[in-house]
Design an enzyme around this catalytic site. Structure first.
Site, mmCIF file in Angstrom:
data_model
loop_
_atom_site.group_PDB
_atom_site.id
_atom_site.type_symbol
_atom_site.label_atom_id
_atom_site.label_comp_id
_atom_site.label_asym_id
_atom_site.label_seq_id
_atom_site.Cartn_x
_atom_site.Cartn_y
_atom_site.Cartn_z
ATOM 1 N N GLU A 134 0.600 -1.387 -0.188
ATOM 2 C CA GLU A 134 -0.141 0.043 0.252
ATOM 3 C C GLU A 134 0.228 1.462 -0.156
ATOM 4 O OE1 GLU A 134 -2.396 -0.206 3.419
ATOM 5 O OE2 GLU A 134 -3.791 -1.909 2.603
ATOM 6 N N LYS A 172 2.866 4.406 1.338
ATOM 7 C CA LYS A 172 2.436 5.031 2.362
ATOM 8 C C LYS A 172 2.241 6.666 2.729
ATOM 9 C CE LYS A 172 5.154 4.512 6.883
ATOM 10 N NZ LYS A 172 5.212 6.106 7.387
ATOM 11 N N ARG A 205 -2.255 9.778 11.204
ATOM 12 C CA ARG A 205 -3.234 8.929 11.293
ATOM 13 C C ARG A 205 -4.923 9.425 11.715
ATOM 14 N NH1 ARG A 205 -1.311 3.320 12.851
ATOM 15 N NH2 ARG A 205 -2.764 1.839 13.017
ATOM 16 N N ARG A 260 -3.615 8.956 16.450
ATOM 17 C CA ARG A 260 -2.466 7.597 16.991
ATOM 18 C C ARG A 260 -2.154 8.143 18.502
ATOM 19 N NH1 ARG A 260 3.180 5.447 14.110
ATOM 20 N NH2 ARG A 260 3.777 5.396 16.287
ATOM 21 N N PHE A 320 -7.605 2.634 5.188
ATOM 22 C CA PHE A 320 -6.185 1.555 5.076
ATOM 23 C C PHE A 320 -6.504 0.541 5.682
ATOM 24 C CE2 PHE A 320 -3.352 4.408 7.748
ATOM 25 C CZ PHE A 320 -3.645 3.987 8.750
ATOM 26 N N ARG A 333 3.641 -3.733 17.427
ATOM 27 C CA ARG A 333 4.541 -3.736 16.371
ATOM 28 C C ARG A 333 4.695 -5.278 16.414
ATOM 29 N NH1 ARG A 333 6.620 1.164 15.147
ATOM 30 N NH2 ARG A 333 6.252 2.023 17.077
ATOM 31 N N LYS A 366 6.835 -1.744 7.145
ATOM 32 C CA LYS A 366 7.155 0.060 6.020
ATOM 33 C C LYS A 366 8.762 0.130 5.440
ATOM 34 C CE LYS A 366 8.566 2.594 10.690
ATOM 35 N NZ LYS A 366 8.367 2.954 11.797
HETATM 36 P P1 AMP Z 1 6.536 5.250 11.480
HETATM 37 O O1 AMP Z 1 5.061 6.504 12.140
HETATM 38 O O2 AMP Z 1 6.808 5.649 10.815
HETATM 39 O O3 AMP Z 1 6.113 4.041 12.085
HETATM 40 O O4 AMP Z 1 4.526 4.974 10.222
HETATM 41 C C1 AMP Z 1 3.821 4.376 10.654
HETATM 42 C C2 AMP Z 1 2.346 5.204 10.387
HETATM 43 O O5 AMP Z 1 2.393 4.955 8.617
HETATM 44 C C3 AMP Z 1 1.323 4.970 10.386
HETATM 45 O O6 AMP Z 1 0.365 4.826 12.092
HETATM 46 C C4 AMP Z 1 0.062 5.806 9.449
HETATM 47 O O7 AMP Z 1 -0.048 7.149 10.184
HETATM 48 C C5 AMP Z 1 0.839 5.964 8.166
HETATM 49 N N1 AMP Z 1 0.775 5.226 6.908
HETATM 50 C C6 AMP Z 1 0.135 5.863 6.290
HETATM 51 N N2 AMP Z 1 0.035 4.933 4.920
HETATM 52 C C7 AMP Z 1 -0.714 3.900 5.696
HETATM 53 C C8 AMP Z 1 -0.816 2.231 5.610
HETATM 54 N N3 AMP Z 1 -1.373 2.649 4.018
HETATM 55 N N4 AMP Z 1 -1.011 1.890 6.028
HETATM 56 C C9 AMP Z 1 -0.666 1.460 7.650
HETATM 57 N N5 AMP Z 1 -0.143 2.938 7.865
HETATM 58 C C10 AMP Z 1 0.020 4.315 7.625
#
Ligand code: AMP
Length: 602
Positions: free
Chosen positions: A250, A252, A257, A272, A342, A423, A429
């Protein structure tokens, strides 16, 4: 229950710097709490009155708390303020002032937990004109009957300065030990916590109904579910390996969020961190309320700012305009967003979290196709996705995503349920990591600071940053950062960190460096660095790669982004830094061997 029982344990908690001792103290307090008060005592330990998502803030101004103290003790306001400045802690000032109380109160009522809690609740709820005076009256009422050490914690609570260093996970451990006689049962409690985001509720159900009742806890509309989180890996191949050779990729998106709950026309949005941010997104509220296909819904998505003319995604920073109290209508027009869903966790009486990803995605697709056909101008859509089974397609799709303004890809295990609060590798990611050096940013927690000199006198010259280790719930330092700060940043950090100043290193911080100022681990900031190196100065992954050495960032730099959407526990983890280090080694070796072969050819 006498409030003094709670206060005595709080005093011991403050004195300890060992996590095991802290857990024992929590267990002792939980065991001496009557059933009907268990949730209240749990919240009080966390410095709150309710679960965080209810947004009930104590935090009254220091000045107001000191005024109540001055009235109750009969000591002049100026003197009380001096005590505060001298002691540097409002609780200690209260203890001192109350022990020097001028009028000795002959017939004091003993303070009970019930009374303290309900008075604080009233203080927190009072709003509007004239509420300040009433708040002061309530506080005086409590302080008049308080022993000095009780007054200490009352003032710490009302000014939101109670910092016992208790993490949610430590409390879950303690609940399991206190009421199930085995720490092993913590998993059951943790599941219930992840579904409800309410430790008080979990504690209450446990003491009244035992473990079986806790197992029966379900998700509920308008009570946020703790979000599922993603891991990182070193390559697309590794991700595929972990996901059985095939997964969903998907986009990102780089936004905020949102977890959205809906019942008919009523909509609530949680961040979040599970704060209620419904007010930031009136447009998203309308869009979701307008979905007629489903009466009840819990969905997750990313709100992203867009350029209205080109419909292109804009960077995260543009969403900041939404975080204001006033003028949100104008902000809505000026900074439009799209809502990119999502995941779906609940629809019309049906829980979806235990369904595999593919089924949840199908339900979400059905819902969205309905929304799109009923309203062509809808801002709601589903995050673009592609099924992938080889590294090349992942890389191509990633390139496409980045070109369209995304951060990278989110790879998702087709068979995985929605793992609330966890997690794991069911979501992975992948961000841009193709540039030389460490292109990925790290989100680190500010745990200490060093005084500035020269132009930075009176400000912090550098911040001590740490990564988080979930296993022992501890923050390990990984660098000192002093570059990338503008003058405004320096100013901002000074104000922003001051509520979190501690007298000594926080119990959950492990550091070999001695900072000038220590903080409660709260603020998360984003940094970049040139590489990760071994270092005897830092404790992140100490002894993991080499005996006596930890991992540290080389040339760290603040990116300008404060991650206030993240809790300290959501910071880049020690494990992630270890794998970034290993990945970097691999790349360096590859480059060296390529260079080596080039040498030979020449
Ligand atoms: P990180 O903040 O770098 O840990 O990345 C996780 C965050 O990516 C999630 O909490 C979401 O806010 C964001 N995100 C963006 N696109 C997506 C997606 N397709 N699925 C899940 N999370 C996503």
């Amino acid at each position: 229950m006498d409030y003094s029982i709670v206060v005595d344990v709080f005093n011991e908690m403050e004195a300890t710097s060992k996590r095991t001792e802290l857990t024992d103290l929590i267990v002792r307090l939980l065991k001496s709490t009557p059933k009907e008060l268990i949730d209240k005592v749990v919240y009080l330990m966390l410095g709150r009155l309710k679960p965080e998502y209810e947004g009930i803030e104590l935090g009254i101004a220091d000045k107001m708390a000191l005024r109540a103290l001055s009235i109750s003790s009969g000591i002049d306001m100026k003197k009380v303020e001096e005590m505060y400045v001298r002691r540097g802690d409002i609780g200690e000032a209260a203890e001192e002032a109350l022990s020097k109380r001028l009028q000795s109160v002959l017939f004091k009522d003993r303070l009970t937990v019930e009374r303290v809690y309900s008075t604080l609740e009233k203080v927190a709820m009072l709003k509007g004109e004239g509420s300040q005076d009433v708040k002061i009256r309530y506080l005086c009422n409590l302080l008049n009957d308080a022993e000095p050490r009780e007054g200490k914690y009352i003032l710490k609570m009302v000014t939101a300065k109670l910092r016992l260093g208790i993490a949610d996970y430590t409390l879950l451990d303690a609940l399991a030990i206190a009421f199930t006689e085995s720490k092993e049962n913590r998993e059951v409690l943790e599941r219930a916590y992840n579904l409800t985001s309410d430790l008080g509720l979990v504690a209450r159900v446990l003491v009244y109904g035992g473990l079986d009742a806790v197992k029966a806890i379900r998700m509920e509309l308008f009570r946020p579910i703790r979000p599922m989180l993603a891991e990182r890996v070193s390559s697309a191949e590794e991700a595929l390996g972990r996901m059985g050779g095939r997964c969903a990729a998907e986009y990102k998106l780089d936004g905020e969020r949102l977890q959205i709950h809906k019942h008919d026309d009523t909509v609530k949005i949680f961040s979040r961190r599970l704060e209620d941010i419904t007010n930031h997104y009136p447009d998203a509220v309308d869009a979701i309320a307008g979905i007629r296909r489903a009466r009840d819904l819990i969905v997750e998505g990313e709100a992203v700012a867009i350029n209205q003319d080109t419909q292109e995604y804009l960077p995260f920073q543009e969403l900041m305009h939404r975080r204001r109290k006033y003028g949100i209508e104008e902000a809505m027009k000026e900074y439009p967003i799209t809502l990119n869903l999502f995941d779906i966790l609940y629809i019309d009486g049906k829980e979806c979290i235990d369904l595999p990803y593919m089924e949840r995605r199908r339900i979400l697709e059905d819902l969205i196709s309905d929304v799109e056909s009923s309203n062509s101008s809808s801002m709601v859509s589903i995050v673009p996705m592609l099924m992938v089974s080889d590294a090349k397609s992942i890389e191509d799709y990633m390139f496409k995503a980045i070109n369209e303004g995304c951060e990278g890809l989110m790879l998702k295990d087709l068979n995985s349920p929605y793992r609330a609060g966890a997690r794991g590798y069911a979501w992975i990611k992948l961000k841009r990591e193709y540039r030389s050096e460490l292109a990925d940013t790290l989100d680190l927690v500010v745990v200490g600071a060093f005084h500035g000199r020269g132009r930075r006198t009176g400000r912090y010259g550098a911040l001590l940053l740490a990564s988080y280790n979930r296993e022992d719930d501890t923050f390990y330092t990984v660098c000192k950062v002093g570059t990338g700060f503008t003058d405004e940043d320096l100013e901002r950090f000074h104000t922003m960190l001051s509520p979190y100043i501690l007298k000594h290193r926080h119990v959950r911080v492990n550091s070999r460096l001695d900072a000038d100022v220590w903080f409660e681990p709260k603020i998360v900031i984003e940094v970049i660095a040139s590489e990760i190196t071994l270092s005897p100065l830092h404790t992140c992954a100490l002894n993991v790669i080499r005996e006596g050495n930890g991992l540290a960032l080389r040339f760290p730099k603040f990116t300008g982004r404060i991650r206030d959407d993240k809790n300290a526990e959501d910071a880049t983890s020690v494990d992630e830094i270890v794998s970034m280090y290993r990945r970097q080694l691999k790349v360096t070796r590859q480059v060296q061997s390529n260079e080596g072969s080039a040498d030979r050819i020449e």
